[in-house]
Motif scaffolding. Structure first.
Motif, PDB file in Angstrom:
ATOM      1  N   ILE A  14       1.333  -1.079   0.487  1.00 28.92           N
ATOM      2  CA  ILE A  14      -0.034  -0.326  -0.156  1.00 28.92           C
ATOM      3  C   ILE A  14       1.179   1.313   0.141  1.00 28.92           C
ATOM      4  CG2 ILE A  14      -0.153  -0.352   3.053  1.00 28.92           C
ATOM      5  CD1 ILE A  14      -3.211   1.197   2.055  1.00 28.92           C
ATOM      6  N   GLU A  15       0.797   1.867  -0.964  1.00 25.96           N
ATOM      7  CA  GLU A  15       1.942   2.937  -1.758  1.00 25.96           C
ATOM      8  C   GLU A  15       1.602   4.834  -0.971  1.00 25.96           C
ATOM      9  OE1 GLU A  15       4.934   1.980  -2.122  1.00 25.96           O
ATOM     10  OE2 GLU A  15       5.121  -0.284  -1.880  1.00 25.96           O
ATOM     11  N   TRP A  23       3.797  -9.470   8.833  1.00 28.32           N
ATOM     12  CA  TRP A  23       5.054  -9.150   8.964  1.00 28.32           C
ATOM     13  C   TRP A  23       4.854  -7.412   8.009  1.00 28.32           C
ATOM     14  CZ3 TRP A  23       8.744 -10.795   4.644  1.00 28.32           C
ATOM     15  CH2 TRP A  23       9.996 -11.001   4.699  1.00 28.32           C
ATOM     16  N   PHE A  24       5.650  -6.374   8.895  1.00 31.45           N
ATOM     17  CA  PHE A  24       5.473  -5.403   8.266  1.00 31.45           C
ATOM     18  C   PHE A  24       6.764  -4.563   7.683  1.00 31.45           C
ATOM     19  CE2 PHE A  24       2.642  -6.452  11.343  1.00 31.45           C
ATOM     20  CZ  PHE A  24       1.195  -5.451  11.035  1.00 31.45           C
ATOM     21  N   PRO A  25       7.657  -5.384   6.630  1.00 30.76           N
ATOM     22  CA  PRO A  25       9.508  -5.195   6.216  1.00 30.76           C
ATOM     23  C   PRO A  25       8.930  -3.395   6.247  1.00 30.76           C
ATOM     24  CG  PRO A  25       8.351  -6.950   4.914  1.00 30.76           C
ATOM     25  CD  PRO A  25       6.752  -6.732   5.785  1.00 30.76           C
ATOM     26  N   ASP A  26       9.996  -3.402   5.310  1.00 28.49           N
ATOM     27  CA  ASP A  26      10.162  -2.173   4.541  1.00 28.49           C
ATOM     28  C   ASP A  26       8.540  -0.595   4.711  1.00 28.49           C
ATOM     29  OD1 ASP A  26      13.003  -2.800   4.375  1.00 28.49           O
ATOM     30  OD2 ASP A  26      12.111  -3.712   2.337  1.00 28.49           O
ATOM     31  N   TYR A  27       8.177  -0.675   6.188  1.00 28.97           N
ATOM     32  CA  TYR A  27       6.635  -0.595   5.904  1.00 28.97           C
ATOM     33  C   TYR A  27       7.023   1.113   6.290  1.00 28.97           C
ATOM     34  CZ  TYR A  27       1.429   0.137   6.578  1.00 28.97           C
ATOM     35  OH  TYR A  27       0.341   0.597   6.348  1.00 28.97           O
ATOM     36  N   ILE A  61       2.562  -6.533   4.833  1.00 31.72           N
ATOM     37  CA  ILE A  61       2.061  -5.659   4.105  1.00 31.72           C
ATOM     38  C   ILE A  61       3.083  -3.965   4.064  1.00 31.72           C
ATOM     39  CG2 ILE A  61       0.525  -3.314   5.481  1.00 31.72           C
ATOM     40  CD1 ILE A  61      -0.306  -5.357   6.772  1.00 31.72           C
ATOM     41  N   THR A  62       3.521  -4.273   3.188  1.00 31.58           N
ATOM     42  CA  THR A  62       4.437  -3.239   3.470  1.00 31.58           C
ATOM     43  C   THR A  62       4.037  -1.832   2.617  1.00 31.58           C
ATOM     44  OG1 THR A  62       4.853  -3.847   0.626  1.00 31.58           O
ATOM     45  CG2 THR A  62       5.974  -4.986   2.438  1.00 31.58           C
ATOM     46  N   GLY A  63       4.833  -0.683   2.493  1.00 32.42           N
ATOM     47  CA  GLY A  63       4.381   0.491   1.722  1.00 32.42           C
ATOM     48  C   GLY A  63       4.456   1.748   2.651  1.00 32.42           C
ATOM     49  N   SER A  64       3.515   2.170   2.582  1.00 33.41           N
ATOM     50  CA  SER A  64       3.327   3.254   3.417  1.00 33.41           C
ATOM     51  C   SER A  64       2.342   4.026   3.357  1.00 33.41           C
ATOM     52  CB  SER A  64       4.148   5.506   3.531  1.00 33.41           C
ATOM     53  OG  SER A  64       4.369   4.992   1.675  1.00 33.41           O
ATOM     54  N   SER A  65       1.828   4.262   4.725  1.00 34.82           N
ATOM     55  CA  SER A  65       0.000   4.906   4.810  1.00 34.82           C
ATOM     56  C   SER A  65      -0.297   4.936   6.083  1.00 34.82           C
ATOM     57  CB  SER A  65      -0.878   3.591   4.515  1.00 34.82           C
ATOM     58  OG  SER A  65      -0.460   2.553   6.007  1.00 34.82           O
TER      59      SER A  65
END
Length: 255
Positions: A121-122, A181-185, A143-147
């Motif tokens: 989610i970007e 798991w939240f890598p690079d979030y 879940i990855t991205g930025s929010s």
């Protein structure tokens, strides 16, 4: 519905008011799933009443609003959102399960499992997934991205601006959140957020360093780095627009 391709549509799959029906959107294997590209909403289940709904093994790319959104019905419905790939941006959330059965019918009507999904989610002010007013399992998701937040658990209620305090109608309780798991979030608030309308939920962080914000009552956090916002009132003034975005109008923002 399986092995179909949807491109450039506001809504790919609408499930409207089925009663005591078993519905499978996707397939048991990845090659049987549906591809949904550049869609406003991938799957909308509106008032599924009884039976079972499975949304599984679908690829949802460039989603603008929701990957999948499930609303409640009049009879208990088993819901599984499993093993999907979602890429969401713009004003999107990954998944949502909204159950207003406790108010409408006196008890939750959705029996959900949200598991083993991959959600990217970007640059969105919303969430990887948001659940309201029911209980179930959220397990094994990446879940990855930025929010705003990775996972949000909310209940039914509203924030009374004049009194400066929350008014709880029905708290979400009994959720088991584990092995996510939240890598690079890059989160604005937290990996996992439990609002003030939650009670007696269990959250097991995959490893120490996952950040949780808990405004509820008697929630159990295991292995999480727990942080508190500056003030509850300030936090809720920012959170309510995010959570109210996709609620049915009857439970929208309150003045």
């Amino acid at each position: 519905v399986r092995s179909s391709y949807f491109d450039g549509t506001d809504l790919a799959v609408l499930i409207g008011h089925p009663v005591e029906s078993d519905v499978y959107i996707g397939g048991r294997y990845p090659w049987q799933g549906n591809e949904m590209h550049n869609v406003g909403l991938g799957v909308l289940d509106d008032f599924h009443s009884g039976g079972k709904l499975i949304v599984g093994q679908n690829a949802m790319t460039d989603v603008h609003w929701w990957g999948a959104l499930v609303a409640n019905g009049e009879h208990p419905t088993e819901v599984k959102i499993i093993k999907n790939d979602v890429h969401a941006f713009d004003t999107a959330d990954g998944f949502g399960v909204f159950d207003f059965g406790p108010v409408d019918f006196g008890a939750p009507m959705i029996e959900p499992t949200i598991g083993w999904n991959r959600i990217a989610i970007e640059d969105t002010p919303f969430t990887g997934m948001a659940v309201i007013g029911t209980d179930g399992r959220i397990v094994g998701n990446k879940i990855t991205g930025s929010s705003f937040a990775g996972i949000v658990i909310d209940g039914i209620g509203f924030f009374d601006e004049s009194a400066g305090e929350p008014v709880v109608i029905y708290p979400s309780s009994g959720w088991h959140v584990a092995k996510n798991w939240f890598p690079d979030y890059d989160f604005e608030l937290a990996d996992i957020f439990l609002t003030e309308f939650t009670e007696a939920n269990t959250v097991e962080c995959a490893w120490w360093g996952h950040v949780a914000v808990d405004l509820g009552v008697d929630n159990e956090l295991i292995g999480c780095e727990e942080v508190l916002p500056m003030t509850q009132a300030d936090t809720m003034s920012n959170i309510r627009p995010s959570l109210d975005k996709a609620r049915p109008m009857k439970w929208g923002a309150h003045d």
